[in-house]
Write a protein that holds these residues in place. Structure first.
Motif, PDB file in Angstrom:
ATOM      1  N   VAL A 198       2.929  -6.813   2.483  1.00  0.00           N
ATOM      2  CA  VAL A 198       2.481  -5.993   1.263  1.00  0.00           C
ATOM      3  C   VAL A 198       1.721  -4.949   1.413  1.00  0.00           C
ATOM      4  CG1 VAL A 198       1.529  -6.682  -1.148  1.00  0.00           C
ATOM      5  CG2 VAL A 198       3.080  -8.122  -0.092  1.00  0.00           C
ATOM      6  N   HIS A 199       0.687  -5.171   2.067  1.00  0.00           N
ATOM      7  CA  HIS A 199      -0.058  -4.172   2.176  1.00  0.00           C
ATOM      8  C   HIS A 199       0.485  -2.616   2.798  1.00  0.00           C
ATOM      9  CE1 HIS A 199      -4.178  -2.191   2.608  1.00  0.00           C
ATOM     10  NE2 HIS A 199      -3.726  -1.719   3.814  1.00  0.00           N
ATOM     11  N   ARG A 200       1.274  -2.854   3.795  1.00  0.00           N
ATOM     12  CA  ARG A 200       1.979  -1.984   4.483  1.00  0.00           C
ATOM     13  C   ARG A 200       2.996  -1.120   3.564  1.00  0.00           C
ATOM     14  NH1 ARG A 200       6.992  -1.306   7.286  1.00  0.00           N
ATOM     15  NH2 ARG A 200       7.432  -3.666   7.227  1.00  0.00           N
ATOM     16  N   LEU A 201       3.438  -2.004   2.494  1.00  0.00           N
ATOM     17  CA  LEU A 201       4.526  -1.513   1.532  1.00  0.00           C
ATOM     18  C   LEU A 201       3.650  -0.875   0.360  1.00  0.00           C
ATOM     19  CD1 LEU A 201       6.801  -4.470   1.581  1.00  0.00           C
ATOM     20  CD2 LEU A 201       7.214  -2.422   2.604  1.00  0.00           C
TER      21      LEU A 201
ATOM     22  N   LYS B 229       3.706   4.851  -5.174  1.00  0.00           N
ATOM     23  CA  LYS B 229       4.210   6.219  -5.519  1.00  0.00           C
ATOM     24  C   LYS B 229       5.161   5.954  -6.201  1.00  0.00           C
ATOM     25  CE  LYS B 229       2.620   8.424  -1.101  1.00  0.00           C
ATOM     26  NZ  LYS B 229       2.965   9.017   0.146  1.00  0.00           N
ATOM     27  N   ILE B 230       6.175   5.088  -5.967  1.00  0.00           N
ATOM     28  CA  ILE B 230       7.522   4.861  -6.878  1.00  0.00           C
ATOM     29  C   ILE B 230       7.125   4.500  -8.164  1.00  0.00           C
ATOM     30  CG2 ILE B 230       9.466   3.510  -7.226  1.00  0.00           C
ATOM     31  CD1 ILE B 230       9.544   3.358  -4.172  1.00  0.00           C
TER      32      ILE B 230
ATOM     33  N   TYR C  44      14.229   1.532  -1.186  1.00  0.00           N
ATOM     34  CA  TYR C  44      13.091   1.675   0.015  1.00  0.00           C
ATOM     35  C   TYR C  44      13.206   0.404   0.763  1.00  0.00           C
ATOM     36  CZ  TYR C  44       8.191   1.413   1.621  1.00  0.00           C
ATOM     37  OH  TYR C  44       7.326   1.121   2.410  1.00  0.00           O
ATOM     38  N   LEU C  45      13.159  -0.712   0.005  1.00  0.00           N
ATOM     39  CA  LEU C  45      12.798  -2.198   0.694  1.00  0.00           C
ATOM     40  C   LEU C  45      14.078  -2.299   1.730  1.00  0.00           C
ATOM     41  CD1 LEU C  45      11.867  -4.473  -2.342  1.00  0.00           C
ATOM     42  CD2 LEU C  45      10.378  -3.308  -0.416  1.00  0.00           C
ATOM     43  N   LYS C  46      15.354  -1.882   1.406  1.00  0.00           N
ATOM     44  CA  LYS C  46      16.324  -2.036   2.210  1.00  0.00           C
ATOM     45  C   LYS C  46      16.159  -0.996   3.470  1.00  0.00           C
ATOM     46  CE  LYS C  46      19.948  -3.970  -0.732  1.00  0.00           C
ATOM     47  NZ  LYS C  46      21.090  -3.810  -1.437  1.00  0.00           N
TER      48      LYS C  46
END
Length: 69
Positions: A15-18, A24-25, A57-59
């Motif tokens: 979560v921290h990395r994302l 920004k999104i 983004y997640l994909k």
């Protein structure tokens, strides 16, 4: 609009990395992960465009993301 997703995000470190890209999104929206839930739920309170951008983004990060209805 609120959207709910089942994800493969299972750690606070991920979560921290994302976080920086998700922030920004979601300049005007809100997001959070519920890692205590067995489905590692992601909740988005955002516009539809932000929803689609988040899924992309997640994909791109090789993270499973399935919208729950």
């Amino acid at each position: 609009m609120i959207y709910v997703f089942k994800t493969s995000v299972s750690s606070k470190e991920l979560v921290h990395r994302l976080k920086s890209q998700l922030d920004k999104i979601f300049v005007d929206g809100k997001w959070n992960f519920d890692l205590e839930d067995s489905d590692n739920i992601l909740r988005l309170d955002v516009s539809r465009v932000q929803r689609d951008e988040t899924i992309s983004y997640l994909k791109s990060q090789k993270i499973h993301c399935q919208e729950l209805h």
